[in-house]
Design a protein around this motif. Sequence first.
Motif, PDB file in Angstrom:
ATOM      1  N   SER A 201      -5.888  -1.994  -7.457  1.00 26.16           N
ATOM      2  CA  SER A 201      -6.213  -2.403  -6.311  1.00 26.16           C
ATOM      3  C   SER A 201      -7.638  -3.384  -6.715  1.00 26.16           C
ATOM      4  O   SER A 201      -8.271  -3.129  -7.544  1.00 26.16           O
ATOM      5  CB  SER A 201      -6.433  -1.346  -5.514  1.00 26.16           C
ATOM      6  OG  SER A 201      -7.558  -0.417  -5.599  1.00 26.16           O
TER       7      SER A 201
ATOM      8  N   THR B 226       0.856  -1.180  -0.065  1.00 22.29           N
ATOM      9  CA  THR B 226       0.016   0.072   0.048  1.00 22.29           C
ATOM     10  C   THR B 226       0.852   1.215   0.068  1.00 22.29           C
ATOM     11  O   THR B 226       0.717   2.219  -0.615  1.00 22.29           O
ATOM     12  CB  THR B 226      -0.915  -0.084   1.311  1.00 22.29           C
ATOM     13  OG1 THR B 226      -1.710  -1.231   1.167  1.00 22.29           O
ATOM     14  CG2 THR B 226      -1.890   1.173   1.205  1.00 22.29           C
ATOM     15  N   LYS B 227       1.999   1.185   0.745  1.00 21.75           N
ATOM     16  CA  LYS B 227       2.819   2.486   0.999  1.00 21.75           C
ATOM     17  C   LYS B 227       3.400   2.933  -0.483  1.00 21.75           C
ATOM     18  O   LYS B 227       3.922   3.844  -0.846  1.00 21.75           O
ATOM     19  CB  LYS B 227       3.937   2.050   2.127  1.00 21.75           C
ATOM     20  CG  LYS B 227       3.304   2.187   3.162  1.00 21.75           C
ATOM     21  CD  LYS B 227       4.285   1.871   4.273  1.00 21.75           C
ATOM     22  CE  LYS B 227       3.963   1.921   5.685  1.00 21.75           C
ATOM     23  NZ  LYS B 227       4.907   1.455   6.710  1.00 21.75           N
TER      24      LYS B 227
ATOM     25  N   PRO C  28       0.154   5.545  -5.066  1.00 20.86           N
ATOM     26  CA  PRO C  28      -0.269   6.902  -4.736  1.00 20.86           C
ATOM     27  C   PRO C  28      -1.434   6.642  -4.204  1.00 20.86           C
ATOM     28  O   PRO C  28      -2.372   5.903  -3.997  1.00 20.86           O
ATOM     29  CB  PRO C  28      -0.178   7.522  -6.363  1.00 20.86           C
ATOM     30  CG  PRO C  28      -0.452   6.157  -7.172  1.00 20.86           C
ATOM     31  CD  PRO C  28       0.358   5.257  -6.533  1.00 20.86           C
ATOM     32  N   ALA C  29      -1.971   8.142  -3.507  1.00 17.16           N
ATOM     33  CA  ALA C  29      -2.934   8.065  -2.673  1.00 17.16           C
ATOM     34  C   ALA C  29      -4.290   7.642  -3.603  1.00 17.16           C
ATOM     35  O   ALA C  29      -5.060   6.862  -2.861  1.00 17.16           O
ATOM     36  CB  ALA C  29      -3.036   9.545  -1.966  1.00 17.16           C
ATOM     37  N   TYR C  30      -4.274   8.085  -4.875  1.00 18.86           N
ATOM     38  CA  TYR C  30      -5.593   7.667  -5.438  1.00 18.86           C
ATOM     39  C   TYR C  30      -5.796   6.311  -5.791  1.00 18.86           C
ATOM     40  O   TYR C  30      -6.786   5.729  -6.292  1.00 18.86           O
ATOM     41  CB  TYR C  30      -5.564   8.734  -6.745  1.00 18.86           C
ATOM     42  CG  TYR C  30      -4.397   8.407  -7.841  1.00 18.86           C
ATOM     43  CD1 TYR C  30      -4.459   7.059  -8.751  1.00 18.86           C
ATOM     44  CD2 TYR C  30      -3.231   8.940  -7.959  1.00 18.86           C
ATOM     45  CE1 TYR C  30      -3.535   6.671  -9.551  1.00 18.86           C
ATOM     46  CE2 TYR C  30      -2.286   8.648  -8.808  1.00 18.86           C
ATOM     47  CZ  TYR C  30      -2.456   7.457  -9.513  1.00 18.86           C
ATOM     48  OH  TYR C  30      -1.320   7.471 -10.490  1.00 18.86           O
TER      49      TYR C  30
ATOM     50  N   ARG D 105      -5.045   3.712  -3.744  1.00 11.81           N
ATOM     51  CA  ARG D 105      -5.470   3.036  -2.535  1.00 11.81           C
ATOM     52  C   ARG D 105      -6.876   2.796  -2.161  1.00 11.81           C
ATOM     53  O   ARG D 105      -7.551   3.733  -2.331  1.00 11.81           O
ATOM     54  CB  ARG D 105      -4.811   3.566  -1.283  1.00 11.81           C
ATOM     55  CG  ARG D 105      -3.042   3.918  -1.195  1.00 11.81           C
ATOM     56  CD  ARG D 105      -2.524   4.607  -0.420  1.00 11.81           C
ATOM     57  NE  ARG D 105      -1.167   5.129  -0.612  1.00 11.81           N
ATOM     58  CZ  ARG D 105      -0.610   6.103  -0.108  1.00 11.81           C
ATOM     59  NH1 ARG D 105      -1.291   6.563   1.084  1.00 11.81           N
ATOM     60  NH2 ARG D 105       0.674   6.411  -0.321  1.00 11.81           N
TER      61      ARG D 105
ATOM     62  N   ARG E  66     -10.194   2.646   0.439  1.00  5.94           N
ATOM     63  CA  ARG E  66     -10.301   3.574   1.479  1.00  5.94           C
ATOM     64  C   ARG E  66     -10.352   2.401   2.770  1.00  5.94           C
ATOM     65  O   ARG E  66     -10.190   2.768   3.738  1.00  5.94           O
ATOM     66  CB  ARG E  66     -11.373   4.281   1.461  1.00  5.94           C
ATOM     67  CG  ARG E  66     -11.788   5.120   2.585  1.00  5.94           C
ATOM     68  CD  ARG E  66     -13.086   5.890   2.519  1.00  5.94           C
ATOM     69  NE  ARG E  66     -14.350   5.114   2.521  1.00  5.94           N
ATOM     70  CZ  ARG E  66     -14.945   4.541   3.633  1.00  5.94           C
ATOM     71  NH1 ARG E  66     -14.417   5.054   4.943  1.00  5.94           N
ATOM     72  NH2 ARG E  66     -16.032   4.007   3.396  1.00  5.94           N
TER      73      ARG E  66
ATOM     74  N   HIS F 261      -0.987   1.091 -11.755  1.00  2.00           N
ATOM     75  CA  HIS F 261      -1.242   0.618 -10.231  1.00  2.00           C
ATOM     76  C   HIS F 261      -2.903   0.006 -10.307  1.00  2.00           C
ATOM     77  O   HIS F 261      -3.574   0.380 -11.233  1.00  2.00           O
ATOM     78  CB  HIS F 261      -1.574   1.929  -9.448  1.00  2.00           C
ATOM     79  CG  HIS F 261      -0.146   2.866  -9.503  1.00  2.00           C
ATOM     80  ND1 HIS F 261       1.234   2.436  -8.845  1.00  2.00           N
ATOM     81  CD2 HIS F 261       0.094   3.910  -9.971  1.00  2.00           C
ATOM     82  CE1 HIS F 261       1.844   3.367  -9.059  1.00  2.00           C
ATOM     83  NE2 HIS F 261       1.296   4.401  -9.754  1.00  2.00           N
TER      84      HIS F 261
END
Length: 219
Positions: free
Chosen positions: A162, A7-8, A11-13, A15, A17, A160
């Motif tokens: 998820s 996860t680290k 980028p934030a977009y 990941r 929630r 990326h």
Amino acid sequence: MSPESETKTLPAYARARQPKRARYDEETIHGILDTGLVGHVGFVADGRPMVIPMAYARVGGTLYLHGASKTRIARLDGIPMCMTATQLTGIVAARSGFHHSVNYRSAVVHGTARHVDGEELDAALEAITDHLLPGRTAEIRPMTAQERKATGVVALDIDHASAKVRTGPPVDDEEDHALGLWAGVVPVTTALSTGVQDAYTPEGAAEPASIAAARRKFA
């Protein structure tokens, strides 16, 4: 690499929630993409957000998206793009509206649009056809030059990705368990039925093997 480490690196977009439902491993993500029927593709065009349902196929780390050559999306190149695939497996009926939910498997893919042509276009079109009906390209005639000209493909090289997965019964408040109400899961199933031949199929023609293969794949 642990899920936390994976996860680290995102980028934030990219990941999810809710970490408890998130998956970042390729096996889960590819499994959802490979057994999905429709991808919803998001991008910005003419200053407006667009989301288009599209046929697709995954080949390695690339998604190929199919459309008419004159459509907006088939001409995209070098702009950010996102695609989602979702499989709904159940309606979760709880003892309160707040805790109602759905069981599902979903994947979100981020990358950059890349225009496809040449031999890659031919391979992509075969992959998209065979994604829906495995082995179908071997059962049909080759594409004509005019058909090829009218068909566009854009590649989404996966930068990326998820996945999110929810399974199981409702998660009710403890005090609600004694209310005497029905709660549980209403399964949602996706299945392919027997093919319905058209008026030009010879009487008694056997259903092609690709349809049986698709039933197994999308069961």
